[in-house]
Design an enzyme around this catalytic site. Structure first.
Site, mmCIF file in Angstrom:
data_model
loop_
_atom_site.group_PDB
_atom_site.id
_atom_site.type_symbol
_atom_site.label_atom_id
_atom_site.label_comp_id
_atom_site.label_asym_id
_atom_site.label_seq_id
_atom_site.Cartn_x
_atom_site.Cartn_y
_atom_site.Cartn_z
ATOM 1 N N LYS A 83 0.860 -1.188 0.000
ATOM 2 C CA LYS A 83 0.000 0.000 0.000
ATOM 3 C C LYS A 83 0.896 1.238 0.000
ATOM 4 C CE LYS A 83 -4.196 1.036 2.564
ATOM 5 N NZ LYS A 83 -4.728 0.917 3.913
HETATM 6 C C1 E4P Z 1 -8.009 1.358 4.218
HETATM 7 O O1 E4P Z 1 -7.327 0.922 3.343
HETATM 8 C C2 E4P Z 1 -7.873 2.720 4.779
HETATM 9 O O2 E4P Z 1 -6.595 2.900 5.303
HETATM 10 C C3 E4P Z 1 -8.937 2.938 5.819
HETATM 11 O O3 E4P Z 1 -10.176 2.505 5.297
HETATM 12 C C4 E4P Z 1 -9.022 4.368 6.327
HETATM 13 O O4 E4P Z 1 -10.142 4.465 7.161
HETATM 14 P P1 E4P Z 1 -10.370 5.696 8.173
HETATM 15 O O5 E4P Z 1 -10.656 6.927 7.357
HETATM 16 O O6 E4P Z 1 -11.541 5.289 9.001
HETATM 17 O O7 E4P Z 1 -9.104 5.839 8.964
#
Ligand code: E4P
Length: 260
Positions: A83
């Site tokens: 990622k």
């Molecule tokens: C997933 O890949 C993201 O990092 C995550 O959904 C972010 O979510 P949040 O905005 O609740 O931190």
């Protein structure tokens, strides 16, 4: 639409896998901070539970640092997806990872143009954060709809992964918009399962069943047995422990044995 779990909590991942609804997992440094321990150890464990894509996020902000961290993640298991945040450096790292055959998930996407660039650089997953957009009074779902349309119009292979999901409505809207994947906090997955009428219906069916069986048993028949319980004719058997009419823990239910 595929369902990923947005967590680094092993127990939550195990439960969702047992429910048969888990297609993959996304993690990030904030989710990892909630559980602690070794990030690599957690990733290895998650990859044993699911064969679907498991996103591991780099924290370096320079290209060489992202490449170093991402290559190390990619060695942990074959289903690791690296990622990488959307940035000039992130795009370069995504493009380099693509040349090396390492799959990437471009994260922190807040506009369809960012998503378009990430796909062009070679990311296989594109993660628009809809909840964080909603939080600042912008409709996050618009980004999902625009990306779905763009990817269809231009035959783009990358998958749209709806992220920053806050509630079950986000999930159904993402599915209707044509998002390929949504990644959900465990709590949202649980909220999707439950409906007040379903939960009430389960209790009512059990209570009615117990009443009917108790009445039959009181008449001295053999019908005091729970489904699946073997009863000798004329025994007037009481339901066994752990069955619908028995003294199992509160809220437990039984179901008829196959073929009965
Ligand atoms: C997933 O890949 C993201 O990092 C995550 O959904 C972010 O979510 P949040 O905005 O609740 O931190």
């Amino acid at each position: 639409m595929k369902i990923f779990l947005d967590t680094a909590d092993i127990e939550e991942i195990r439960i969702a896998a047992r429910w048969g609804v888990l297609d993959g997992v996304t993690t990030n440094p904030s989710l990892y901070a909630k559980v602690g321990g070794s990030y690599e150890g957690i990733l290895r464990e998650i990859c044993k539970i699911t064969s679907g894509p498991v996103s591991a996020e780099v924290v370096a902000e320079d290209v060489e640092g992202m490449l170093r961290e991402g290559r190390a993640f990619a060695k942990l298991a074959r289903n690791i997806v690296v990622k990488v945040p959307m940035s000039e450096e992130g795009l370069e790292a995504i493009s380099r990872f693509a040349e090396e055959g390492i799959k990437t998930n471009c994260t922190l996407i807040f506009s369809s143009n960012q998503g378009l660039l990430a796909a062009k650089a070679g990311a296989s997953l594109i993660s628009p954060f809809i909840g964080r957009l909603d939080d600042i009074n912008q409709d996050g779902m618009i980004v999902i709809r625009e990306l779905v349309e763009m990817f269809e119009l231009h035959d783009i292979d990358a998958e749209i992964l709806t992220a920053s999901v806050r509630n079950p409505l986000h999930v159904s809207q993402a599915a209707l918009a044509g998002s390929h994947i949504a990644t959900l906090p465990f709590k949202v997955l649980q909220q999707m399962i439950h409906h007040p009428l379903t939960d009430k219906g389960i209790v009512t069916f059990r209570q009615d069943w117990e009443k009917a069986r108790a009445a039959a048993a009181a008449k001295g028949g053999t019908d005091g047995a729970a489904p699946g319980q073997i009863v000798q004719p004329g025994s007037g058997a009481q339901p066994a422990k752990g069955t619908a009419g028995g003294s199992a823990r509160a809220g437990s239910r039984s179901r008829p044995a196959a073929g009965s």
